[in-house]
Design a protein around this motif. Sequence first.
Motif, PDB file in Angstrom:
ATOM      1  N   ILE A   1      -6.266   4.688   2.740  1.00  0.00           N
ATOM      2  CA  ILE A   1      -5.556   3.440   2.419  1.00  0.00           C
ATOM      3  C   ILE A   1      -4.274   3.348   3.230  1.00  0.00           C
ATOM      4  CG2 ILE A   1      -4.263   2.228   0.607  1.00  0.00           C
ATOM      5  CD1 ILE A   1      -6.343   3.285  -1.399  1.00  0.00           C
TER       6      ILE A   1
ATOM      7  N   GLY B   1       2.438  -2.781  -5.849  1.00  0.00           N
ATOM      8  CA  GLY B   1       1.950  -1.419  -5.694  1.00  0.00           C
ATOM      9  C   GLY B   1       1.773  -0.706  -7.018  1.00  0.00           C
TER      10      GLY B   1
ATOM     11  N   SER C   1       1.063   8.928   4.572  1.00  0.00           N
ATOM     12  CA  SER C   1      -0.391   8.785   4.403  1.00  0.00           C
ATOM     13  C   SER C   1      -1.107  10.110   4.599  1.00  0.00           C
ATOM     14  CB  SER C   1      -0.935   7.745   5.388  1.00  0.00           C
ATOM     15  OG  SER C   1      -0.325   6.484   5.191  1.00  0.00           O
TER      16      SER C   1
ATOM     17  N   SER D   1      -1.717   0.501  -8.306  1.00  0.00           N
ATOM     18  CA  SER D   1      -1.787   1.955  -8.377  1.00  0.00           C
ATOM     19  C   SER D   1      -2.347   2.422  -9.712  1.00  0.00           C
ATOM     20  CB  SER D   1      -0.396   2.557  -8.156  1.00  0.00           C
ATOM     21  OG  SER D   1      -0.444   3.960  -8.162  1.00  0.00           O
TER      22      SER D   1
ATOM     23  N   ILE E   1       1.488   1.803  -3.529  1.00  0.00           N
ATOM     24  CA  ILE E   1       0.267   2.264  -4.183  1.00  0.00           C
ATOM     25  C   ILE E   1       0.181   3.776  -4.071  1.00  0.00           C
ATOM     26  CG2 ILE E   1      -2.259   2.289  -4.027  1.00  0.00           C
ATOM     27  CD1 ILE E   1      -2.160  -0.637  -3.225  1.00  0.00           C
TER      28      ILE E   1
ATOM     29  N   SER F   1      -3.572   0.721   6.358  1.00  0.00           N
ATOM     30  CA  SER F   1      -2.397  -0.151   6.220  1.00  0.00           C
ATOM     31  C   SER F   1      -1.445   0.009   7.404  1.00  0.00           C
ATOM     32  CB  SER F   1      -1.663   0.167   4.914  1.00  0.00           C
ATOM     33  OG  SER F   1      -2.500  -0.074   3.808  1.00  0.00           O
TER      34      SER F   1
ATOM     35  N   SER G   1       0.823  -1.210   0.000  1.00  0.00           N
ATOM     36  CA  SER G   1       0.000   0.000   0.000  1.00  0.00           C
ATOM     37  C   SER G   1       0.859   1.263   0.000  1.00  0.00           C
ATOM     38  CB  SER G   1      -0.947   0.003   1.200  1.00  0.00           C
ATOM     39  OG  SER G   1      -0.212   0.006   2.409  1.00  0.00           O
TER      40      SER G   1
END
Length: 416
Positions: A396, A366, A306, A370, A245, A400, A242
């Motif tokens: 996300i 990823g 994030s 993505s 991603i 994660s 993630s």
Amino acid sequence: MGLIARLQASIKGFNRLFWIANTLELFERFAFYGAKAVLAVFIAKTVGLDNEGATLAGSFTSLVYALPVIAGVFVDRYGFRKTLMACFAIFSIGYFLIAMAGMQWSEEIVAVVGKRTYVITVLVITAIGGSLIKPCIVGTVGRTTNADSRTLGFSIYYSLVNLGGAIGPVLAYFIRTGLGIEWVLITSSITSFLLMIGTYFFFSEPDADQNAEKKTFGKVFSDMIVVFTDGKFMLFLLIFSSFWIMFWQIFLLIPFYAIEILHFEQYEFLESVDAWFIIFFSLFSGTILGGWKPFRSMIFGFVVSSLSWLLIASFGNTFSVVVAIIFFALGEGFSAPRYYEYVNSLAPKSQTGTYMGFAFLPVAIGALASGVLADWFRREYMTTNPSMIWIILASIGIVSTVLLIAYDRLLVKKTS
């Protein structure tokens, strides 16, 4: 002896082949990241596969990072020099074939097999070439350094990779605006051809590593079975995917966001921000991270990366995108380097090499996910509610992060 004197002595200790390999890597990264900077937009807008531009570009990147495990077999069988020449030859042909998909004079050629089939085919061909370079250059750096110089040697290598990631998109902008977007790919093709010639004249086979285990296809597939049947380890790789991603959205989604929402046509400059900051951060990251345990650093980086996307969701302007990418890169600087230490701690002691060989798998996973996600974002939210894109992306990352903490507490600490 002072620090500068020791550094100068260390640099002088690297032989000619070390510098040749790293020079080849630098110019190859210019070509790769320059092409990558425009690839999704080129496929979507110039070729006309608008709904699949990011998906196909992401799939290409996924193959580039997934195939080196198999590519190592060719290095062992044919040697570094021949494999490296093959890499640049395939790259040269591949980049040119991709460019043909968007050029008028080649429309009839492309139409014979259909645009989508043609693009998928030439992307796969180009990705095969890309997969060959990593084992060649990394292997050469390993063989041309010793225990005392290896750390600095790989630091130089990774710095040049990031320099290529920083300058490549900038060069792509000037080529795209000066000559046309297809010329970015043609320039990458010409650069790869020149690198093939340079390899032929200047690159020599490094001394063999007598302790290295020779790879065969049978060995590679048996290693795959070992890793893929370790459910706990695979779960960790999937969760960590993630992070990539989020990372690949810089190349697969932000160009479209810049063009369609911000009306900022110089999207390549935005794509280079992450690499520029990583170069800067690496100058003092060792001091910052020295006292942190790998998992703590990794989680902190995950949280920062994030939350960075919420800046775009909140402000939705070009400046917020730049700042968001800087904060993402800060999180990357904390998380990515320590990831490999954590993977090493998860691997069974007798199979460390096997497990570390698959540490790039999340990058490939990823990239694949993505691209699909980026195209979905464009269809569902780009014109109606663009802020939601960045809220979902941040979510996300946060989910994660929670999963990583749970994984470490419930599966690693509990069983160790």
